[in-house]
Motif scaffolding. Structure first.
Motif, PDB file in Angstrom:
ATOM      1  N   TYR A 257     -13.008 121.457  55.055  1.00  0.00           N
ATOM      2  CA  TYR A 257     -13.181 122.010  56.395  1.00  0.00           C
ATOM      3  C   TYR A 257     -14.196 123.145  56.330  1.00  0.00           C
ATOM      4  CZ  TYR A 257     -11.808 122.835  61.209  1.00  0.00           C
ATOM      5  OH  TYR A 257     -11.816 122.921  62.579  1.00  0.00           O
TER       6      TYR A 257
ATOM      7  N   CYS B 102     -18.215 125.791  67.100  1.00  0.00           N
ATOM      8  CA  CYS B 102     -17.179 125.920  66.075  1.00  0.00           C
ATOM      9  C   CYS B 102     -17.572 124.940  64.976  1.00  0.00           C
ATOM     10  CB  CYS B 102     -15.821 125.639  66.721  1.00  0.00           C
ATOM     11  SG  CYS B 102     -14.425 125.666  65.614  1.00  0.00           S
ATOM     12  N   THR B 103     -17.063 123.713  65.027  1.00  0.00           N
ATOM     13  CA  THR B 103     -17.568 122.687  64.137  1.00  0.00           C
ATOM     14  C   THR B 103     -19.063 122.537  64.375  1.00  0.00           C
ATOM     15  OG1 THR B 103     -15.496 121.485  64.068  1.00  0.00           O
ATOM     16  CG2 THR B 103     -17.495 120.206  63.635  1.00  0.00           C
TER      17      THR B 103
ATOM     18  N   SER C  69      -4.243 122.678  63.378  1.00  0.00           N
ATOM     19  CA  SER C  69      -5.223 122.480  64.442  1.00  0.00           C
ATOM     20  C   SER C  69      -6.468 121.748  63.960  1.00  0.00           C
ATOM     21  CB  SER C  69      -5.623 123.821  65.076  1.00  0.00           C
ATOM     22  OG  SER C  69      -6.093 123.596  66.381  1.00  0.00           O
TER      23      SER C  69
ATOM     24  N   GLY D 236     -16.018 119.269  69.295  1.00  0.00           N
ATOM     25  CA  GLY D 236     -15.031 119.625  70.286  1.00  0.00           C
ATOM     26  C   GLY D 236     -15.560 120.640  71.287  1.00  0.00           C
ATOM     27  N   ALA D 237     -16.182 121.681  70.765  1.00  0.00           N
ATOM     28  CA  ALA D 237     -16.643 122.741  71.655  1.00  0.00           C
ATOM     29  C   ALA D 237     -17.682 122.215  72.635  1.00  0.00           C
ATOM     30  CB  ALA D 237     -17.216 123.897  70.837  1.00  0.00           C
TER      31      ALA D 237
ATOM     32  N   GLU E  38     -15.846 120.410  75.240  1.00  0.00           N
ATOM     33  CA  GLU E  38     -15.312 121.366  76.216  1.00  0.00           C
ATOM     34  C   GLU E  38     -16.401 121.782  77.195  1.00  0.00           C
ATOM     35  OE1 GLU E  38     -13.267 124.741  74.448  1.00  0.00           O
ATOM     36  OE2 GLU E  38     -12.753 123.517  72.711  1.00  0.00           O
TER      37      GLU E  38
ATOM     38  N   HIS F  78      -7.325 128.039  71.811  1.00  0.00           N
ATOM     39  CA  HIS F  78      -8.352 128.158  70.778  1.00  0.00           C
ATOM     40  C   HIS F  78      -9.528 128.945  71.335  1.00  0.00           C
ATOM     41  CE1 HIS F  78     -11.469 126.626  67.935  1.00  0.00           C
ATOM     42  NE2 HIS F  78     -10.440 126.651  67.107  1.00  0.00           N
TER      43      HIS F  78
ATOM     44  N   THR G  57     -12.589 128.514  71.313  1.00  0.00           N
ATOM     45  CA  THR G  57     -13.650 127.766  71.992  1.00  0.00           C
ATOM     46  C   THR G  57     -13.374 127.629  73.484  1.00  0.00           C
ATOM     47  OG1 THR G  57     -12.541 125.727  71.323  1.00  0.00           O
ATOM     48  CG2 THR G  57     -14.415 126.426  69.993  1.00  0.00           C
TER      49      THR G  57
ATOM     50  N   ASP H 205      -7.718 119.898  76.114  1.00  0.00           N
ATOM     51  CA  ASP H 205      -8.383 120.110  74.830  1.00  0.00           C
ATOM     52  C   ASP H 205      -7.737 119.160  73.836  1.00  0.00           C
ATOM     53  OD1 ASP H 205      -8.968 120.952  72.239  1.00  0.00           O
ATOM     54  OD2 ASP H 205      -8.910 123.082  72.748  1.00  0.00           O
TER      55      ASP H 205
ATOM     56  N   ALA I 125      -7.868 118.576  70.764  1.00  0.00           N
ATOM     57  CA  ALA I 125      -7.751 118.881  69.334  1.00  0.00           C
ATOM     58  C   ALA I 125      -6.413 118.426  68.764  1.00  0.00           C
ATOM     59  CB  ALA I 125      -7.962 120.372  69.090  1.00  0.00           C
TER      60      ALA I 125
ATOM     61  N   ASN J 178     -11.487 115.260  69.510  1.00  0.00           N
ATOM     62  CA  ASN J 178     -12.192 115.626  68.291  1.00  0.00           C
ATOM     63  C   ASN J 178     -12.101 114.443  67.337  1.00  0.00           C
ATOM     64  OD1 ASN J 178     -10.948 118.057  69.587  1.00  0.00           O
ATOM     65  ND2 ASN J 178     -12.283 119.099  68.131  1.00  0.00           N
TER      66      ASN J 178
ATOM     67  N   HIS K 113     -13.482 114.003  64.650  1.00  0.00           N
ATOM     68  CA  HIS K 113     -13.394 114.488  63.275  1.00  0.00           C
ATOM     69  C   HIS K 113     -11.992 114.981  62.964  1.00  0.00           C
ATOM     70  CE1 HIS K 113     -14.852 117.350  66.158  1.00  0.00           C
ATOM     71  NE2 HIS K 113     -14.624 118.376  65.374  1.00  0.00           N
ATOM     72  N   LYS K 114     -11.124 114.936  63.913  1.00  0.00           N
ATOM     73  CA  LYS K 114      -9.720 115.221  63.636  1.00  0.00           C
ATOM     74  C   LYS K 114      -8.957 113.916  63.800  1.00  0.00           C
ATOM     75  CE  LYS K 114     -10.336 119.966  65.041  1.00  0.00           C
ATOM     76  NZ  LYS K 114      -9.990 121.095  65.876  1.00  0.00           N
TER      77      LYS K 114
HETATM   78  C1  PLP Z   1      -7.386 123.637  69.544  1.00  0.00           C
HETATM   79  C2  PLP Z   1      -8.831 123.472  69.300  1.00  0.00           C
HETATM   80  N1  PLP Z   1      -9.688 123.352  70.311  1.00  0.00           N
HETATM   81  C3  PLP Z   1     -10.994 123.214  70.123  1.00  0.00           C
HETATM   82  C4  PLP Z   1     -11.540 123.157  68.873  1.00  0.00           C
HETATM   83  C5  PLP Z   1     -13.006 123.073  68.725  1.00  0.00           C
HETATM   84  O1  PLP Z   1     -13.427 121.864  68.212  1.00  0.00           O
HETATM   85  P1  PLP Z   1     -14.752 121.754  67.358  1.00  0.00           P
HETATM   86  O2  PLP Z   1     -14.560 122.556  66.134  1.00  0.00           O
HETATM   87  O3  PLP Z   1     -14.913 120.336  67.103  1.00  0.00           O
HETATM   88  O4  PLP Z   1     -15.873 122.296  68.185  1.00  0.00           O
HETATM   89  C6  PLP Z   1     -10.698 123.251  67.771  1.00  0.00           C
HETATM   90  C7  PLP Z   1     -11.225 123.156  66.397  1.00  0.00           C
HETATM   91  O5  PLP Z   1     -10.921 123.829  65.504  1.00  0.00           O
HETATM   92  C8  PLP Z   1      -9.314 123.416  67.987  1.00  0.00           C
HETATM   93  O6  PLP Z   1      -8.482 123.504  66.944  1.00  0.00           O
END
Ligand code: PLP
Ligand code: PLP
Lengths: 455, 495, 455, 495
Positions: C95, C328-329, D78, D139-140, D143, D172, D174, D245, D247, D269, D271-272
């Motif tokens: 990660y 973030c990612t 998460s 993810g962000a 969003e 989170h 983001t 969201d 996630a 996500n 990737h999750k």
């Molecule tokens: C609850 C939550 N929302 C949003 C995100 C953001 O996703 P990403 O990292 O893919 O932008 C994360 C990622 O860690 C998350 O855990």
């Protein structure tokens, strides 16, 4: 300089430390008459891109054929994880694990490999590894002849339906050892008759299961018969088949003495037949006669478990002229892949794969036998492959099917014939990887080509 | 500290668990109904029962317990642990190569056949031999093929009394082992104090019983055998043939050719000189090259080229009368093809000028390391000789004075992050290291090795027990080899 | 169960420890009305083999085209070592390196990446990373507007020959921030005139070099002019071009303030345009406004060097609504590949690659311009790509060349037009990877198709 | 002990040295003659000057300093650190996919387009949404796309007074960061002691200024928000929209659909939930799904299917009037396509029944681990609640009584060979671990984790300094974050 890291200043400092004027001086012990003018028949170096383009062009020329060829090399599915992990630099670029403490990865893996192979074959001991199935058979025969204390005749019988290329390689390798190879002829159904008689008691008997024609030999009876003659029994087996077939360690009353074969079906790409790996397993009592590497579990100074090459007194680097074999570098990386493959499949996955191959084989065989003029050359149960007798020259059929990008199978005439005579038998292999549409395409093209050739 | 670090893959399993990487639906035992019960397996083998993650994690972590070229300097003498170019790996892994069945017809195998043909030609050129077969699957099998050809040659000449192969005492174990596999007796000749063979002894032992002599040059003593021409004529005059063990070819690549030295037959270790990966014990490839008189005996398969006028060349497997006298096949198919493709890729990448550099820089590195170690107080086995691509140091004195063995020093080196050189080989030098840095290592790596050796020397003087009980920082400490051999445990069983 | 390791007995023991009767019980807090009947519109799971066959079939459908398309994504050679190492599980399946001590591999690599990028751009600081070049430009603009303390107008000028898809993405991303984007029109030769005037002083000026047409802008003059207006300068650069072109940190008297772009040319496969990575570099004084991860070198308890994410107070997980970006990612693995790529090429390799691309580009451009009716849309020096004005519809030419498996280029009309009008301009890209025979094939097919379309 | 362990790639270089992996012959500066001098680079950048072996060895060894799913249990809450199937990686790495240029014409892109289309359909089905766009790259960004659509929707309705986005305090980072990027103000609402949001506060804060509410469900507190239907109607009644969201989608995959819960828009996500590798910080993919009313606003590109009678289907990029109201593009091309291909492969492998299992076994693992840790004396943050796919433990008491922080325990876990859970998130629970084991871990791995936690608890009682100064067995010990931020050293310079 590709792959050479030396800068001009490195070279100067190094020569200074050595006390030499130039690199040429380091070769001053080579008698002048030997240093010829550098030939320059080789072309100059390619960049990585240029090399890849050339190799890509060649690889692509041979690509895109649907494979129904077998005869010792099979087109199975290989899970993606196998080579992703086996190709890790730490596996791929290590030497033979002589420095045990710095090679526990490879050593533990080999120990696990040995455990898997003994389970698969139901034998006591496994080596790791010999070059391939064919040369491995030669090693197994040498081992058996050495091990049979009561019969020093050097006479070795083999069932006729032995893979002919295994026989050729064996002949090459054992040719100077005073061993006499004698064929046990098969019946018209492609397998050995059970009530064999030998004029002279053999030192060893070689049985391949499934045999070269895909047919299943009466392994229990032959093993018992051979043992009754005082012979050691050598099984040549396809490890994939052991997902469903009786393991050689359980053949007859006592099991065979040595089991060998080729590991290619266990996660190794066909890759023109190599590299794959040969395996040899045996009963405990013969462990000191086994060729190749063997890993044992031991302990370190603190009593923690660890692994090391063992019984090295069998090997050439210790025993030199008295070693059990001259083998040194073997097929380590393929053993690595095979081990990962087996751990990913497990017994159930292996069995499923074998059953599916069997199902596909029976499917295609049955459909082909419905075509007019096509006969079953060796009726009876098979595994993985089968032989057809065709109303046409098998070479011609293969050539025409090749034009349609289907590798139809291997034309054969009897067991060991490799000559140029007209062949009307075709050895066809089918694995779990072939889909029904692919098999139906085979049938389609086959029957068209047959029609063409028959008219 | 880490939990479960020592588990085997079996210990990680649980009944019923599967990875499903290979999953075949709708298979049932009923599908085996056509096979007689007596031929079927009753009990499943006890294979690991793990998830795909477990398998990947287990073997990923095992791999991390290895030293390797990719992660460490690995100066194993006689093994040529040079960088294995990733490009060669990638080229050989092209699907067109990986998916080719060995028995695919020639007309749809022209790409592959052309590759083999090119490699044959390159190897001929580099060694100065007249013919090459790529069939042998490693050095030892190359030796077998070579000595078998010597035998076939004498036999074809009706020369049946030749039953001896001569090897220098420093020879690698595969040499005598091979001679015996080929039905010969082995005669050893001594190596003199300067590392060259004892020519007088050779002369006294050579004779009508001599089938041939096997040697490397540079020898396994890490020096160039200066009397090679005299040795060659001695053996040749007695009617014997000269075999070149190509394990040390890296030293002279592009400099001099074995053919020029008078060798009649040789093998190469492509997994050494041609940088194909060692794989933790293979696969390798040990092509053989021969002079004119041995051509008919080359092992098969061999690829021939038919030049077609105004058309593309055509490649085919040699067959018919040209292979009548072959010693035969050595494997089921055409040897370790995947390795041959890597070697060809490497040769294409280096080209003429690149090949010439290999020997030069391998030699430079070895001589530099030898000089630095000697200057640091270590004893060279042949201090008056040039190092070739490798060299020997001996700890005989350290062993006597400090009760510290070459093995102890080797194990301690591991703690410093360097793989140990080859130890106790050749056998004739006591307590020795055979050190081969290869041309792909840079000066700072070599300097680091010298620093480590100096540090170990200091430890030897101050606290030799640290060496004797080394290694200390690896996944395991010193392993008990005796226990391994005495209490044979060669396969897992549920505990 | 694929990828799920639970055996029946595991499940039982686990439920017992939890004190639940079955797995269903674990969902008992979900209000009943939400748990609908399981839909089963999805087909059932495929085996790995079946999945691979399906994906292979699809991948092969799109394969085998000779690429002269660019426009922000380029077909460069990627050394084999790049992805062999970048794909190691430890890089691929980690990660974001929040636990620094357990992530030193990724962290040191990012530090090295930052070092390489600052060298390449001649800027002080680099982040690691943003999604891609287009969204990265949006982030850079937001950053510049935040950073320009003396001009709060929100007005941002951009040179017209900006990659139109960069402009679209930027428009989407900055749309709610009260920023006004205004175009600086180009001259007929495809680059900006130098003596620009702005009615109102801009907060930032965006210059792409080479610009969308491959043409080279007068970056020194524009940078100086922008700075004289009190604007911050944002450079959009192709990192490969920096092997030969003046780095943005040296543009004009003071260098630009922010440099951004897409890392795809640095060892990233085209892969339909993603994933690649966006980079943002800046002057030191703006470091607290930079979006995304930044790694700093520090020490551990024993004084050993180590690396950690730093300046995290800029980021969303600490600063939440006040963060410099919501990112973030990001594109970590591509940064990994890019770093390995740069270390394998070094400055000389990068320069050679850039020069060769330039040479190839000039070769093809000159030859094409010799064809009758083909004109230079924007005469003057270019890097990597160029625009032709054709006597025919570029879309039709592209369609016909596609039939011969050549991706001829991108039909364009002016800079930002994405509409469906007849286009007679063609943007053609040539990299170091194209061989002379490939370019000659392009020429051949091009002139044939041109002939066909002209009659 | 190991030499040069801490060197950077720059330190390993030497002037002039090169890897030659990319070597182009016959390039000279003369070839740049057509470019005006003023536009050319004068001094080369200072990039590493290393051999290919040095680069491979350096980065191989660096990789070994990472924890990763492939090598360790990695229960980062998460983040859904589940096994990343190698088959998906292999499928996405097929050359036909890797070599496709993003602007290749549609008629030679049907394979790729069909893949994207299939994935859109699968995601619609799984989430219960009416339309999906695969454009967002994480993810962000998903969003951002989602909230932008909320904004576009209100604006299209002439509803300009809505300037607030509500987020629970546990959200989170983001979420609020995204709302601000979309031009909104952020209003936080509290989370109650049982982990559900404070409905009264929500009701008091919702109003005509409310554009929407962003939340996960299960929430980042590791519990299922039971009042979701009421929340949804509260927000909807006020004219706001509900953002999901995604996630935490792994928890409910195949169980319930966000669409059913009343969400109007969501991101996933991949990737999750879809097991694509995290890559040490990406790439990801954050597709968005929307209900009917937001369909026109979906970001582009989107793939449409034209069913052709009696012929193969035809796939094309959506264009023309259907995209008139789109919020637009988010990247230069079509997002992180390579990740989308991996996600599709994963979805194909799992299929309907596999998807259903994900949520079940992820939940089983979390509840088991929660039960075992609770039984071992650790404090669950929400002891009366079911865990979902993750759960929280708090070390508030340990911190007070033993002066040992969640951070200390996290660092000590590393010594035991486990990656630490997420620490200090969500912010509202003091000294917490957010623990997400995922469905791909087996029971013995979970048991090992519990053993480690117990052992650490023992250490805490006996010798808490061991925790405070942990880790002890990793490549570095505890790092000084303050120094990193104070004495900024963000790029190498020759020392
Ligand atoms: C609850 C939550 N929302 C949003 C995100 C953001 O996703 P990403 O990292 O893919 O932008 C994360 C990622 O860690 C998350 O855990
Ligand atoms: C001098 C020498 N000869 C022969 C061999 C045998 O080669 P291989 O291991 O490839 O069989 C070796 C390998 O270690 C060697 O060093």
């Amino acid at each position: 300089m590709p792959y050479i890291p030396h800068t001009r200043s490195d070279v100067e400092l190094m020569l200074e430390a050595i006390g030499a004027d130039d690199i040429e001086a380091l070769f001053d012990e080579i008698p002048g008459e030997l240093s010829e003018e550098r030939s320059s028949e080789l072309s100059s170096g390619l960049s990585e891109l240029e090399m890849m383009l050339r190799m890509q062009e060649r690889a692509s020329r041979d690509e895109g054929n649907l494979c129904f060829l077998g005869a010792g090399c099979y087109d199975h599915h290989i899970p993606a994880a196998v080579w992703d992990v086996a190709s890790r630099g730490e596996f791929m670029t290590a030497y033979t694990p002589y420095q045990a403490e710095a090679s526990q990865g490879t050593l533990q893996l080999i120990y696990e490999y040995q455990s898997m192979m003994t389970q698969l074959t139901a034998m006591d001991v496994s080596n790791a590894s010999v070059y391939d199935g064919a040369s491995g058979l030669a090693e197994a025969i040498l081992m058996a002849v050495r091990s049979n204390k009561s019969n020093k005749s050097g006479k070795v019988l083999y069932a006729e339906a032995l893979n002919p290329v295994y026989l050729s390689a064996t002949n090459t390798i054992i040719s100077s050892q005073g061993i006499e190879l004698e064929r046990l002829p098969i019946e018209s159904n492609g397998v050995l008759a059970i009530n064999k008689k030998a004029d002279q008691a053999p030192a060893a008997v070689v049985i391949q299961q499934p045999n070269f024609f895909g047919r299943l030999e009466q392994v229990d009876e032959i093993t018992n018969w051979a043992h009754s003659q005082g012979a050691l029994v050598i099984a040549v087996v396809n490890p994939m088949s052991l997902g469903v077939l009786k393991p050689p360690g359980l053949w007859g009353d006592d099991g065979v003495d040595i089991a060998c074969g080729d590991g290619q079906p266990l996660g190794i790409p066909m890759s023109s037949g190599g590299p794959s790996f040969g395996f040899i397993c045996c009963k405990s009592k013969f462990v000191r006669q086994i060729p190749g590497r063997v890993v044992g579990k031991t302990e370190d100074l603190d009593g923690r478990p660890g692994y090391a090459l063992t019984l090295q007194a069998r090997e050439q680097h210790i025993r030199r002229g008295k070693a059990t074999s001259n083998i040194c570098t073997n097929q380590g990386l393929l053993v690595t892949a095979g081990t990962i493959y087996l751990s990913l499949l497990g017994a159930k996955g292996l069995r499923e794969t074998a059953i599916k191959s069997h199902q596909n084989t029976n499917y295609l065989r049955e459909k082909l036998l419905q075509l007019s003029g096509v006969e079953d050359a060796y009726p009876g149960p098979v595994f993985n492959e089968f032989v057809l007798r065709l109303p046409v020259d098998a070479n011609e059929l293969v050539a025409l099917m090749t034009e349609q990008n289907i590798l139809a199978g291997l034309p054969i005439e009897g067991a060991a014939d490799e000559g140029g005579v007209v062949r009307n038998k075709l050895l066809v292999a089918v694995t779990e990887k072939r889909t029904v549409p692919e098999m139906d395409r085979y049938l389609d093209v086959f029957s068209n080509v047959l029609g063409e050739l028959s008219t | 500290m880490k939990f479960e670090e020592h588990k085997t893959i079996f210990d990680r399993g649980a009944p019923e668990r599967r990875a499903f990487a290979q999953r075949v639906d709708d298979t049932s035992d009923d599908l085996l109904a056509d096979i007689p019960d007596g031929l079927l397996r009753v009990e499943l083998p006890r294979l690991p029962e793990v998830s795909e993650l477990q398998a990947v994690r287990h073997y990923t972590n095992l791999s991390k317990k290895n030293f390797s070229i990719d992660s460490q300097f690995y100066p194993l003498g006689s093994c040529t642990m040079k960088y294995n170019p990733r490009a060669a790996h990638k080229a050989a892994s092209l699907t067109g190569f990986l998916n080719r069945h060995p028995l695919a017809p020639e007309n749809i195998s022209q790409g592959f056949l052309e590759c083999l043909y090119d490699l044959q030609e390159i190897l001929k050129e580099l060694t100065g031999m007249k013919g090459v077969s790529l069939a042998p699957m490693a050095g030892a099998q190359g030796e077998f093929a070579g000595v078998s050809m010597i035998r076939a040659y004498h036999e074809a000449n009706g020369d049946h009394q030749r039953r001896e192969i001569i090897v220098p005492s420093a020879a690698h174990g595969t040499n005598p082992a091979t001679a015996v596999m080929c039905g010969y007796e082995v005669t050893e000749i001594a190596v003199g104090p300067d590392g060259d063979v004892d020519l007088d002894e050779l002369k006294s032992k050579v004779g009508p019983q001599t089938a041939g002599l096997m040697m490397t040059n540079p020898s396994t003593c890490g020096v160039f055998e200066r009397q090679i021409s005299e040795i060659a004529s001695t053996v040749h005059e007695a009617g014997g043939l000269l075999y070149y063990d190509g394990a040390n070819l890296n030293a002279i690549l592009g400099k001099i050719k074995p053919g020029t030295m008078g060798f009649d037959v040789l093998h190469m270790n492509l997994h050494k000189t041609f940088a194909t990966p060692h794989g933790g014990g293979g696969p390798g490839a040990g092509p053989v090259g021969v002079s004119e008189r041995l051509l008919p005996f080359l092992p098969i398969p061999i690829v021939d080229k038919k030049e077609k006028e105004g058309d593309v060349d055509e490649f085919s497997w040699r067959s018919g009368s040209e292979t009548e006298q072959t010693i035969g096949k050595l494997s089921a198919f055409s040897g370790n093809s995947g390795i041959l493709l890597r070697a060809l890729s490497y040769a294409l990448l280096l080209g003429d000028e690149g090949m010439a550099r290999v020997g030069e820089y391998a030699t430079l590195n070895a001589n530099y390391l030898a000089a630095k170690l000697s200057q640091s107080g270590f004893q060279l086995a042949y201090p008056d000789r040039r190092a070739t691509h490798e060299f020997i140091i001996t700890f005989a004195q350290e062993a006597k004075e400090h009760d510290v063995s070459a093995m102890d020093i080797a194990k301690r080196l591991l703690d410093y992050g360097f793989h140990a050189p080859t130890t106790y080989f050749p056998l004739l030098v006591p307590e020795c290291f055979l050190i081969e840095p290869t041309e792909t290592e840079d000066k700072s790596e070599l300097d680091g090795f010298v620093e480590a050796m100096k540090a170990i020397r200091k430890e030897m003087l101050e606290d030799p027990q640290v060496l004797r009980s080394a290694p200390h920082t690896l996944p395991v400490r010193r392993l008990d080899d005796v226990k391994a051999a005495r209490e044979l445990n060669l396969a897992w069983s549920p505990s």
